[in-house]
Design a protein around this motif. Structure first.
Motif, PDB file in Angstrom:
ATOM      1  N   GLU A 173     -50.528 -63.409 -17.189  1.00  0.00           N
ATOM      2  CA  GLU A 173     -50.582 -64.407 -18.263  1.00  0.00           C
ATOM      3  C   GLU A 173     -49.612 -64.078 -19.394  1.00  0.00           C
ATOM      4  N   ASN A 174     -49.304 -62.802 -19.549  1.00  0.00           N
ATOM      5  CA  ASN A 174     -48.427 -62.384 -20.638  1.00  0.00           C
ATOM      6  C   ASN A 174     -47.003 -62.084 -20.182  1.00  0.00           C
ATOM      7  N   GLY A 175     -46.646 -62.490 -18.969  1.00  0.00           N
ATOM      8  CA  GLY A 175     -45.254 -62.438 -18.565  1.00  0.00           C
ATOM      9  C   GLY A 175     -44.841 -61.351 -17.598  1.00  0.00           C
ATOM     10  N   ALA A 176     -45.770 -60.544 -17.106  1.00  0.00           N
ATOM     11  CA  ALA A 176     -45.394 -59.535 -16.111  1.00  0.00           C
ATOM     12  C   ALA A 176     -44.976 -60.231 -14.828  1.00  0.00           C
ATOM     13  N   CYS A 177     -44.029 -59.639 -14.110  1.00  0.00           N
ATOM     14  CA  CYS A 177     -43.601 -60.241 -12.841  1.00  0.00           C
ATOM     15  C   CYS A 177     -44.275 -59.556 -11.657  1.00  0.00           C
ATOM     16  N   SER A 178     -44.951 -58.438 -11.917  1.00  0.00           N
ATOM     17  CA  SER A 178     -45.642 -57.752 -10.837  1.00  0.00           C
ATOM     18  C   SER A 178     -46.693 -56.809 -11.418  1.00  0.00           C
ATOM     19  N   PHE A 179     -47.733 -56.578 -10.656  1.00  0.00           N
ATOM     20  CA  PHE A 179     -48.804 -55.656 -11.035  1.00  0.00           C
ATOM     21  C   PHE A 179     -49.006 -54.739  -9.847  1.00  0.00           C
ATOM     22  N   ILE A 180     -48.685 -53.474 -10.012  1.00  0.00           N
ATOM     23  CA  ILE A 180     -48.740 -52.523  -8.910  1.00  0.00           C
ATOM     24  C   ILE A 180     -49.772 -51.452  -9.212  1.00  0.00           C
ATOM     25  N   HIS A 181     -50.761 -51.358  -8.329  1.00  0.00           N
ATOM     26  CA  HIS A 181     -51.754 -50.300  -8.460  1.00  0.00           C
ATOM     27  C   HIS A 181     -51.213 -49.053  -7.780  1.00  0.00           C
ATOM     28  N   THR A 182     -51.369 -47.936  -8.436  1.00  0.00           N
ATOM     29  CA  THR A 182     -50.938 -46.674  -7.850  1.00  0.00           C
ATOM     30  C   THR A 182     -52.006 -45.614  -8.094  1.00  0.00           C
ATOM     31  N   SER A 183     -51.896 -44.558  -7.389  1.00  0.00           N
ATOM     32  CA  SER A 183     -52.848 -43.459  -7.474  1.00  0.00           C
ATOM     33  C   SER A 183     -52.366 -42.415  -8.465  1.00  0.00           C
ATOM     34  N   VAL A 184     -53.295 -41.609  -8.959  1.00  0.00           N
ATOM     35  CA  VAL A 184     -52.908 -40.483  -9.799  1.00  0.00           C
ATOM     36  C   VAL A 184     -52.499 -39.286  -8.947  1.00  0.00           C
TER      37      VAL A 184
ATOM     38  N   LEU B 209     -50.191 -37.242  -6.767  1.00  0.00           N
ATOM     39  CA  LEU B 209     -48.734 -37.218  -6.794  1.00  0.00           C
ATOM     40  C   LEU B 209     -48.095 -37.726  -5.509  1.00  0.00           C
ATOM     41  N   ASP B 210     -48.589 -37.318  -4.347  1.00  0.00           N
ATOM     42  CA  ASP B 210     -47.980 -37.763  -3.093  1.00  0.00           C
ATOM     43  C   ASP B 210     -48.131 -39.265  -2.895  1.00  0.00           C
ATOM     44  N   GLN B 211     -49.276 -39.819  -3.249  1.00  0.00           N
ATOM     45  CA  GLN B 211     -49.484 -41.257  -3.130  1.00  0.00           C
ATOM     46  C   GLN B 211     -48.652 -42.025  -4.166  1.00  0.00           C
ATOM     47  N   PHE B 212     -48.530 -41.443  -5.350  1.00  0.00           N
ATOM     48  CA  PHE B 212     -47.704 -42.049  -6.397  1.00  0.00           C
ATOM     49  C   PHE B 212     -46.245 -42.120  -5.949  1.00  0.00           C
ATOM     50  N   ARG B 213     -45.743 -41.042  -5.379  1.00  0.00           N
ATOM     51  CA  ARG B 213     -44.355 -41.017  -4.883  1.00  0.00           C
ATOM     52  C   ARG B 213     -44.137 -42.059  -3.791  1.00  0.00           C
ATOM     53  N   GLU B 214     -45.092 -42.180  -2.887  1.00  0.00           N
ATOM     54  CA  GLU B 214     -44.970 -43.166  -1.816  1.00  0.00           C
ATOM     55  C   GLU B 214     -44.932 -44.579  -2.382  1.00  0.00           C
ATOM     56  N   ARG B 215     -45.770 -44.847  -3.362  1.00  0.00           N
ATOM     57  CA  ARG B 215     -45.771 -46.178  -3.977  1.00  0.00           C
ATOM     58  C   ARG B 215     -44.440 -46.453  -4.662  1.00  0.00           C
ATOM     59  N   LEU B 216     -43.875 -45.442  -5.318  1.00  0.00           N
ATOM     60  CA  LEU B 216     -42.571 -45.615  -5.964  1.00  0.00           C
ATOM     61  C   LEU B 216     -41.469 -45.878  -4.941  1.00  0.00           C
ATOM     62  N   LYS B 217     -41.537 -45.232  -3.791  1.00  0.00           N
ATOM     63  CA  LYS B 217     -40.557 -45.486  -2.731  1.00  0.00           C
ATOM     64  C   LYS B 217     -40.658 -46.938  -2.244  1.00  0.00           C
ATOM     65  N   GLN B 218     -41.875 -47.412  -2.063  1.00  0.00           N
ATOM     66  CA  GLN B 218     -42.074 -48.796  -1.650  1.00  0.00           C
ATOM     67  C   GLN B 218     -41.518 -49.754  -2.701  1.00  0.00           C
ATOM     68  N   PHE B 219     -41.799 -49.457  -3.945  1.00  0.00           N
ATOM     69  CA  PHE B 219     -41.316 -50.284  -5.044  1.00  0.00           C
ATOM     70  C   PHE B 219     -39.791 -50.274  -5.106  1.00  0.00           C
ATOM     71  N   GLU B 220     -39.201 -49.099  -4.966  1.00  0.00           N
ATOM     72  CA  GLU B 220     -37.737 -48.982  -5.002  1.00  0.00           C
ATOM     73  C   GLU B 220     -37.112 -49.809  -3.874  1.00  0.00           C
ATOM     74  N   HIS B 221     -37.684 -49.720  -2.692  1.00  0.00           N
ATOM     75  CA  HIS B 221     -37.168 -50.499  -1.566  1.00  0.00           C
ATOM     76  C   HIS B 221     -37.222 -51.989  -1.889  1.00  0.00           C
ATOM     77  N   TYR B 222     -38.339 -52.453  -2.391  1.00  0.00           N
ATOM     78  CA  TYR B 222     -38.472 -53.867  -2.726  1.00  0.00           C
ATOM     79  C   TYR B 222     -37.475 -54.268  -3.812  1.00  0.00           C
ATOM     80  N   TRP B 223     -37.436 -53.514  -4.892  1.00  0.00           N
ATOM     81  CA  TRP B 223     -36.660 -53.918  -6.062  1.00  0.00           C
ATOM     82  C   TRP B 223     -35.156 -53.807  -5.841  1.00  0.00           C
ATOM     83  N   THR B 224     -34.722 -52.856  -5.024  1.00  0.00           N
ATOM     84  CA  THR B 224     -33.283 -52.684  -4.824  1.00  0.00           C
ATOM     85  C   THR B 224     -32.786 -53.307  -3.522  1.00  0.00           C
ATOM     86  N   GLY B 225     -33.668 -53.521  -2.555  1.00  0.00           N
ATOM     87  CA  GLY B 225     -33.220 -54.032  -1.283  1.00  0.00           C
ATOM     88  C   GLY B 225     -33.701 -55.423  -0.926  1.00  0.00           C
TER      89      GLY B 225
END
Length: 79
Positions: free
Chosen positions: A41-52, A54-70
């Motif tokens: 409602e306030n203008g975000a283009c995406s809402f990504i849930h991630t874990s605290v 570290l390994d799961q957080f890194r995996e989520r960032l890799k997925q995000f990077e793939h989406y956003w750059t590729g």
């Protein structure tokens, strides 16, 4: 974030004409539906849930990077 929460930063960015068109991704540990709704409602283009965890957080960032750059295309911002 130490001084402001993500919603406050999002609101400030969307009010600033220089930042308004930047895509904002909410990266959070929240599962709350009201946080998802409030973000969009306030203008975000995406809402990504991630874990605290570290390994799961890194995996989520890799997925995000793939989406956003590729996969996604964003406009070039001109001043």
């Amino acid at each position: 974030m130490p001084k402001k929460n993500g919603f406050e930063v999002l609101e400030e960015m969307k009010k600033d004409p220089r930042l308004h068109s930047l895509p904002v991704i909410m990266l959070t540990t929240s599962h709350r539906e009201e946080d998802v709704v409030h973000s969009y409602e306030n203008g975000a283009c995406s809402f990504i849930h991630t874990s605290v965890a570290l390994d799961q957080f890194r995996e989520r960032l890799k997925q995000f990077e793939h989406y956003w750059t590729g996969v996604s295309r964003v406009p070039v911002i001109r001043e």
